[in-house]
Write an enzyme that holds these catalytic residues in place. Structure first.
Site, PDB file in Angstrom:
ATOM      1  CD  GLU A   1      -2.505   1.556   0.756  1.00 13.45           C
ATOM      2  OE1 GLU A   1      -2.413   1.134  -0.401  1.00 13.45           O
ATOM      3  OE2 GLU A   1      -2.186   0.860   1.732  1.00 13.45           O
TER       4      GLU A   1
ATOM      5  CG  ASP B   1       1.600   0.098   3.314  1.00 15.02           C
ATOM      6  OD1 ASP B   1       1.407   0.538   2.176  1.00 15.02           O
ATOM      7  OD2 ASP B   1       1.848  -1.114   3.548  1.00 15.02           O
TER       8      ASP B   1
END
Ligand code: NOJ
Ligand code: MG
Length: 547
Positions: A273, A211
């Site tokens: 990401e 993330d």
């Protein structure tokens, strides 16, 4: 040659060809009827994914969390939130997935913890300058009594990126107040995440989706940045980079993680990401000794026109080829308007952060038609593809969700100017006539499902020729049979209205123009919508032809 300049030999490994299905645990399948999807629910539905024909699943976070940002605020990285089950349920889910030949990727959230994490609680209890505060980004404020935040940074969700604590210091949170940013200059933080990686590797996961991979390191002086703070920095090569995104220091972190993963064997992967542009800059994350893949958000954001699609496909292939990594493709995820709705919005208009009551409503039929064409185009491209739960059903965004039901912190933090991401997170329909469309055993659903969703339910599409579900299944089977993931891709047409290429013995053509065009010579093996009576390819249709 420095490490940076070394072009890798093309990577090999399962991920280079994989179709990876994103499960958003809250909204996939609910086993206990509390209206929130859970791990036993996922395990019970794994046969669906095996039948669909994907290679792997990636699960958004299911760890203990106050759920300030739907679990992207992690309070304990080594356990399961009771909402989703227990640790044993995670072990069972991993084992059952493997038994079906599905690999499992879990989400790792290293940029920030939850404010409920024991480290942040300890930081609040400790004094300014203490080792406990060193794990986060605490600073004194500016101006009289330090009453102004340390710099002008804004949270991605809106409002200031700083919150003041009772003793007067401020802490940084690029997202919600409940998501304090970690200080990645701290050796303790680095050691802790290596240990968290080991914890899940030991439980048998095949990799991690990382993330906010472009956010861990901040420019040391925390300089002001007078620009909008969107997560997508949209950088031109020659412009200065924002001080909070894509700093060079992130790469040594991923090199260290890569060494750890390699020491495990079994082809475990890291997926970034990272909302980083241009593609060449994003490619740094997937150099041979760093991560294995990065989401291709430039592709997701590309306009639905032949020139834009041609440009983004070629740029993406070139940028990843240069470092020997597979290109990835993605059209939807839990942060963007689903492509079955997004593609019906006016071409070239700015990407909305959610759609709600009172907003212009996308044309569902047009959106679905384009979504099917886009998905068939994507699944014919060399590289790895990511699917988001429900897209195999042609599921649209919920675009009329009552604002009172919204849970994304974006809606409140933006002062009700950005609706946020709830519309793509609504629990998905499995059975047309069951309570909550078969999401769970009861009517309960943490976000209300629209009344129109019966027609998208899996049981209305399974075995029905021409349904979106059968289109995906066939596409995934043919993709495998023809080795489409391996390429190479050879362009045949790159005009203003049509793009066409050869790959794996197939000719793939998408018509973006107003008029129907001739189909390539050969046998049509797949088409996103019927050809016209003269056998021509109508507007917004992709065909796969065996020559
Ligand atoms: C990206 C995740 O996909 C998104 O859902 C989340 O809000 C932010 N990172 C913050 O963790
Ligand atoms: Mg449940």
């Amino acid at each position: 040659m420095t490490q940076q300049e070394t072009a890798g030999a093309p990577a090999t490994g399962w991920w280079t060809e994989a179709v990876i299905y994103q499960i958003y645990p809250r909204s996939f399948a609910d086993s206990d009827g509390d209206g929130i999807g859970d791990l036993p629910g996922i395990t019970a539905r794994l046969d669906h994914l095996a039948e669909l024909g994907v290679d792997a699943v990636w699960l958004s976070p299911f760890y203990p969390s106050p759920q300030a940002d739907a679990g992207y605020d992690v309070a304990d990285y080594r356990d399961v939130d009771p909402l989703f089950g227990r640790l044993g349920d995670a072990d069972k889910m991993i084992a059952e997935a493997k038994a079906r030949g599905l690999r499992v990727i879990v989400d790792l959230v290293p940029n920030h913890t939850s404010s409920a994490h024991r480290w942040f609680q300890a930081a609040l209890a400790a004094a300014p300058g203490s080792p406990e505060r060193q794990r986060y980004v605490f600073r004194d404020g500016k101006g009289p009594q330090g009453a102004a935040p340390p710099n002008d940074w804004q949270s991605v969700f809106g409002g200031p990126a700083w919150t003041r604590v009772p003793d007067g210091q401020w802490y940084l949170h690029l997202f919600d107040t409940g998501q304090p940013d970690l200080n990645w200059d701290s050796p303790e933080v680095r050691a802790e995440f290596l240990d968290i990686l080991r914890f899940w590797l030991d439980r048998g996961v095949d990799g991690f989706r990382v993330d906010v991979a472009h956010g861990l390191i901040k420019q040391a002086d925390l300089a002001d940045w007078q620009e909008p703070h969107e997560i997508l920095s949209g950088q031109e090569v020659d412009k200065p980079r924002p001080p909070m995104w894509d700093q060079d220091g992130v790469h040594e972190i991923y090199r260290e993680w890569r060494r750890l993963l390699d020491s495990y064997g079994g082809e475990r992967i890291l997926v970034a990401e990272a909302w980083v542009e241009p593609a060449e800059r994003l490619a740094h994350y997937v150099r041979p000794d760093e991560m294995h893949q990065a989401f291709n958000f430039e592709y997701l954001l590309a306009a639905w026109t032949a020139p834009a699609q041609y440009a983004v496909i070629t740029r993406s292939l070139e940028a990843t080829d240069a470092v020997g990594a597979p290109t990835t493709w993605v059209l939807s995820n839990h942060d963007v308007v689903r492509h079955a709705s997004r593609l019906a919005l006016p071409i070239g208009a700015p990407r909305p952060n959610g759609i709600g009551i009172g907003d212009p409503q996308p044309d569902a039929a047009l959106g679905l038609r384009r979504a099917r064409a886009a998905s068939l185009l994507m699944l014919a491209l060399p590289g790895s593809a990511y699917l988001y739960q429900g897209e195999e059903l042609g599921l649209p965004e919920h675009t009329t969700l009552p604002d009172e039901a919204r849970q994304d912190p974006t809606w409140e933090r933006s002062g009700h100017t950005e609706r946020g991401r709830d519309g793509c997170r609504v629990p998905i329909p499995w059975e047309a006539d069951a309570p909550s469309y078969g999401f769970g055993p009861t009517d309960a659903s943490w976000l209300p499902q629209p009344p129109s969703w019966a027609e998208y339910a899996l049981d209305r599409q399974r075995g029905v020729p021409g349904s979106t579900y059968e289109l995906y299944r066939t596409a995934l089977r043919l993709r495998r049979e023809h080795g489409l993931a391996r390429g190479p891709l050879e362009w045949l047409s790159t005009g203003d209205e049509v793009i066409a290429f050869r790959n794996g013995g197939l000719t793939v053509l998408t018509n973006f123009g107003q008029a129907a065009v001739s189909a390539p010579a050969g046998e049509v093996v797949q088409s996103s919508a019927p050809l016209d009576e003269d056998g021509r390819v109508p507007t917004d249709v992709t065909v796969w032809v065996r020559a």
